[in-house]
Enzyme design. Structure first.
Site, PDB file in Angstrom:
ATOM      1  N   ARG A   1       1.592  13.342  10.105  1.00  0.00           N
ATOM      2  CA  ARG A   1       1.207  12.888  11.442  1.00  0.00           C
ATOM      3  C   ARG A   1       1.590  13.894  12.512  1.00  0.00           C
ATOM      4  O   ARG A   1       1.273  13.676  13.679  1.00  0.00           O
ATOM      5  CB  ARG A   1       1.913  11.574  11.742  1.00  0.00           C
ATOM      6  CG  ARG A   1       1.049  10.330  11.560  1.00  0.00           C
ATOM      7  CD  ARG A   1       1.909   9.134  11.953  1.00  0.00           C
ATOM      8  NE  ARG A   1       1.169   7.965  12.317  1.00  0.00           N
ATOM      9  CZ  ARG A   1       0.827   6.999  11.470  1.00  0.00           C
ATOM     10  NH1 ARG A   1       1.090   7.109  10.190  1.00  0.00           N
ATOM     11  NH2 ARG A   1       0.192   5.936  11.921  1.00  0.00           N
TER      12      ARG A   1
ATOM     13  N   ARG B   1      -7.095  -7.025  13.149  1.00  0.00           N
ATOM     14  CA  ARG B   1      -6.516  -6.793  11.817  1.00  0.00           C
ATOM     15  C   ARG B   1      -5.458  -7.843  11.514  1.00  0.00           C
ATOM     16  O   ARG B   1      -4.614  -8.139  12.330  1.00  0.00           O
ATOM     17  CB  ARG B   1      -5.881  -5.393  11.755  1.00  0.00           C
ATOM     18  CG  ARG B   1      -5.109  -5.144  10.462  1.00  0.00           C
ATOM     19  CD  ARG B   1      -4.860  -3.683  10.187  1.00  0.00           C
ATOM     20  NE  ARG B   1      -3.986  -3.036  11.149  1.00  0.00           N
ATOM     21  CZ  ARG B   1      -3.691  -1.737  11.124  1.00  0.00           C
ATOM     22  NH1 ARG B   1      -4.192  -0.958  10.175  1.00  0.00           N
ATOM     23  NH2 ARG B   1      -2.895  -1.221  12.031  1.00  0.00           N
TER      24      ARG B   1
HETATM   25  P1  ADP Z   1      -5.840   2.415   9.148  1.00  0.00           P
HETATM   26  O1  ADP Z   1      -5.094   2.424   7.856  1.00  0.00           O
HETATM   27  O2  ADP Z   1      -6.600   3.697   9.389  1.00  0.00           O
HETATM   28  O3  ADP Z   1      -4.985   2.046  10.327  1.00  0.00           O
HETATM   29  P2  ADP Z   1      -7.164  -0.024   8.090  1.00  0.00           P
HETATM   30  O4  ADP Z   1      -7.678   0.403   6.770  1.00  0.00           O
HETATM   31  O5  ADP Z   1      -5.944  -0.875   8.114  1.00  0.00           O
HETATM   32  O6  ADP Z   1      -6.967   1.289   9.048  1.00  0.00           O
HETATM   33  O7  ADP Z   1      -8.341  -0.763   8.883  1.00  0.00           O
HETATM   34  C1  ADP Z   1      -8.134  -1.297  10.187  1.00  0.00           C
HETATM   35  C2  ADP Z   1      -8.896  -2.632  10.327  1.00  0.00           C
HETATM   36  O8  ADP Z   1     -10.294  -2.368  10.307  1.00  0.00           O
HETATM   37  C3  ADP Z   1      -8.625  -3.615   9.193  1.00  0.00           C
HETATM   38  O9  ADP Z   1      -8.671  -4.931   9.709  1.00  0.00           O
HETATM   39  C4  ADP Z   1      -9.785  -3.377   8.228  1.00  0.00           C
HETATM   40  O10 ADP Z   1     -10.091  -4.537   7.467  1.00  0.00           O
HETATM   41  C5  ADP Z   1     -10.917  -3.002   9.177  1.00  0.00           C
HETATM   42  N1  ADP Z   1     -11.849  -2.004   8.620  1.00  0.00           N
HETATM   43  C6  ADP Z   1     -11.590  -1.006   7.748  1.00  0.00           C
HETATM   44  N2  ADP Z   1     -12.699  -0.276   7.487  1.00  0.00           N
HETATM   45  C7  ADP Z   1     -13.692  -0.823   8.224  1.00  0.00           C
HETATM   46  C8  ADP Z   1     -15.099  -0.511   8.397  1.00  0.00           C
HETATM   47  N3  ADP Z   1     -15.673   0.522   7.748  1.00  0.00           N
HETATM   48  N4  ADP Z   1     -15.819  -1.294   9.236  1.00  0.00           N
HETATM   49  C9  ADP Z   1     -15.228  -2.332   9.884  1.00  0.00           C
HETATM   50  N5  ADP Z   1     -13.927  -2.676   9.769  1.00  0.00           N
HETATM   51  C10 ADP Z   1     -13.156  -1.929   8.956  1.00  0.00           C
HETATM   52  P1  ADP Z   2      -1.724   2.887  11.474  1.00  0.00           P
HETATM   53  O1  ADP Z   2      -2.420   3.703  10.448  1.00  0.00           O
HETATM   54  O2  ADP Z   2      -2.299   1.545  11.696  1.00  0.00           O
HETATM   55  O3  ADP Z   2      -1.496   3.614  12.748  1.00  0.00           O
HETATM   56  P2  ADP Z   2       0.733   3.016   9.878  1.00  0.00           P
HETATM   57  O4  ADP Z   2       0.908   1.796   9.081  1.00  0.00           O
HETATM   58  O5  ADP Z   2       0.292   4.261   9.208  1.00  0.00           O
HETATM   59  O6  ADP Z   2      -0.214   2.625  11.086  1.00  0.00           O
HETATM   60  O7  ADP Z   2       2.077   3.349  10.658  1.00  0.00           O
HETATM   61  C1  ADP Z   2       2.778   2.377  11.404  1.00  0.00           C
HETATM   62  C2  ADP Z   2       3.932   3.021  12.164  1.00  0.00           C
HETATM   63  O8  ADP Z   2       4.873   3.589  11.238  1.00  0.00           O
HETATM   64  C3  ADP Z   2       3.537   4.182  13.080  1.00  0.00           C
HETATM   65  O9  ADP Z   2       3.103   3.743  14.358  1.00  0.00           O
HETATM   66  C4  ADP Z   2       4.858   4.959  13.151  1.00  0.00           C
HETATM   67  O10 ADP Z   2       5.780   4.333  14.014  1.00  0.00           O
HETATM   68  C5  ADP Z   2       5.381   4.820  11.727  1.00  0.00           C
HETATM   69  N1  ADP Z   2       4.915   5.927  10.838  1.00  0.00           N
HETATM   70  C6  ADP Z   2       4.124   5.804   9.733  1.00  0.00           C
HETATM   71  N2  ADP Z   2       3.905   7.000   9.166  1.00  0.00           N
HETATM   72  C7  ADP Z   2       4.575   7.911   9.925  1.00  0.00           C
HETATM   73  C8  ADP Z   2       4.733   9.326   9.868  1.00  0.00           C
HETATM   74  N3  ADP Z   2       4.131  10.073   8.900  1.00  0.00           N
HETATM   75  N4  ADP Z   2       5.484   9.919  10.831  1.00  0.00           N
HETATM   76  C9  ADP Z   2       6.090   9.198  11.793  1.00  0.00           C
HETATM   77  N5  ADP Z   2       5.985   7.869  11.913  1.00  0.00           N
HETATM   78  C10 ADP Z   2       5.232   7.222  10.982  1.00  0.00           C
END
Ligand code: ADP
Ligand code: ADP
Ligand code: ZN
Length: 221
Positions: free
Chosen positions: A90, A127
């Site tokens: 990140r 979500r």
């Molecule tokens: P990330 O890990 O990048 O934060 P997630 O995989 O958790 O994202 O997806 C974020 C939200 O969007 C979840 O509620 C998921 O079910 C939904 N989502 C994921 N892919 C899609 C898509 N292609 N179209 C619509 N909604 C999606």
């Molecule tokens: P999303 O993909 O929805 O943004 P994640 O589940 O990947 O969220 O991450 C949730 C939280 O965990 C981030 O907002 C951050 O606070 C922490 N985090 C996760 N991965 C990292 C990373 N590689 N470096 C720093 N913080 C992290």
């Protein structure tokens, strides 16, 4: 040859969704640093205790902590045949450390999932995750009922506390400032690809598989 994959993209792009499906289809581990941190917070470990407030504010946990967590995880036997990293790196410092970890391993394949900001906000505000096991509840769309149970364990579904509107805005700002520069860091490599994440999940998965196959041709054996 090992398939060492990074999923890049902003919060809500669908990294976790795609990483889980792809990793399962190839029989390699999905390594999500967000899931690992939430587990650590849940278990009350020393890392969890230190990271809890940072995660709640939507800020990034310190690089040295994250690099240590990922180094240990990638050293485990199940990651030898490959892995899908979701949520790491990140920062440019994390990406540099990951490159060092890859010195005696197969090249990284980097796939960026591109989704515009308004859609990210919409996805994160709807979500739901399992209160027990942390799994994301997929395929419900807007208005999913909170009493719907987790498909893994039957647990109750809740909103992640950092998916609150105010924290989401901060996470998106931090993404732009600290994580977006990774696109520039990686995009000159022959194994970098972008996919359109604004499509239905199955279409994204198909594009992702094609992108990985074509990037894999660029990896020297
Ligand atoms: P990330 O890990 O990048 O934060 P997630 O995989 O958790 O994202 O997806 C974020 C939200 O969007 C979840 O509620 C998921 O079910 C939904 N989502 C994921 N892919 C899609 C898509 N292609 N179209 C619509 N909604 C999606
Ligand atoms: P999303 O993909 O929805 O943004 P994640 O589940 O990947 O969220 O991450 C949730 C939280 O965990 C981030 O907002 C951050 O606070 C922490 N985090 C996760 N991965 C990292 C990373 N590689 N470096 C720093 N913080 C992290
Ligand atoms: Zn569950």
């Amino acid at each position: 040859m090992a398939l060492n994959l990074i999923m890049l993209g902003p919060p809500g792009a669908g990294k976790g969704t795609q990483a889980e499906q792809f990793a399962a289809s190839r029989g390699i581990p999905k390594i999500s640093t967000g899931d690992m941190l939430r587990q650590a917070v849940h278990d009350g470990t020393s890392i969890g205790l230190r990271a809890k407030a940072t995660i709640a504010r939507g800020e990034l946990v310190e690089d040295d902590v994250m690099i240590g967590i990922v180094r240990d995880r990638l050293a485990q036997a199940d990651a030898r045949a490959g892995f899908v990293l979701d949520g790491f790196p990140r920062t440019v410092a994390q990406a540099g450390a990951l490159d060092e970890m890859m010195v005696l391993r197969d090249s990284l394949i980097i796939v960026e999932i591109v989704v515009e900001e308004a859609e990210l906000v919409r996805r994160l505000s709807t979500r739901l995750v399992c209160d027990e096991c942390g799994a994301t509840a997929h395929g419900f769309g807007v208005g999913v009922e909170r009493r719907t149970a987790c498909r893994n364990c039957g647990g109750g579904l809740v909103q992640r506390s950092d998916d609150d509107d105010k924290v989401v805005r901060e996470r998106l700002r931090i993404y732009q400032r600290q994580t977006k520069p990774l696109v520039e860091y990686y995009q000159g490599r022959p194994t970098f690809r972008s996919v359109d994440g604004l499509q239905a999940p199955d279409r994204v998965a198909a594009d992702l598989a094609a992108a990985i196959a074509s990037a894999g041709e660029g990896v020297a054996p």
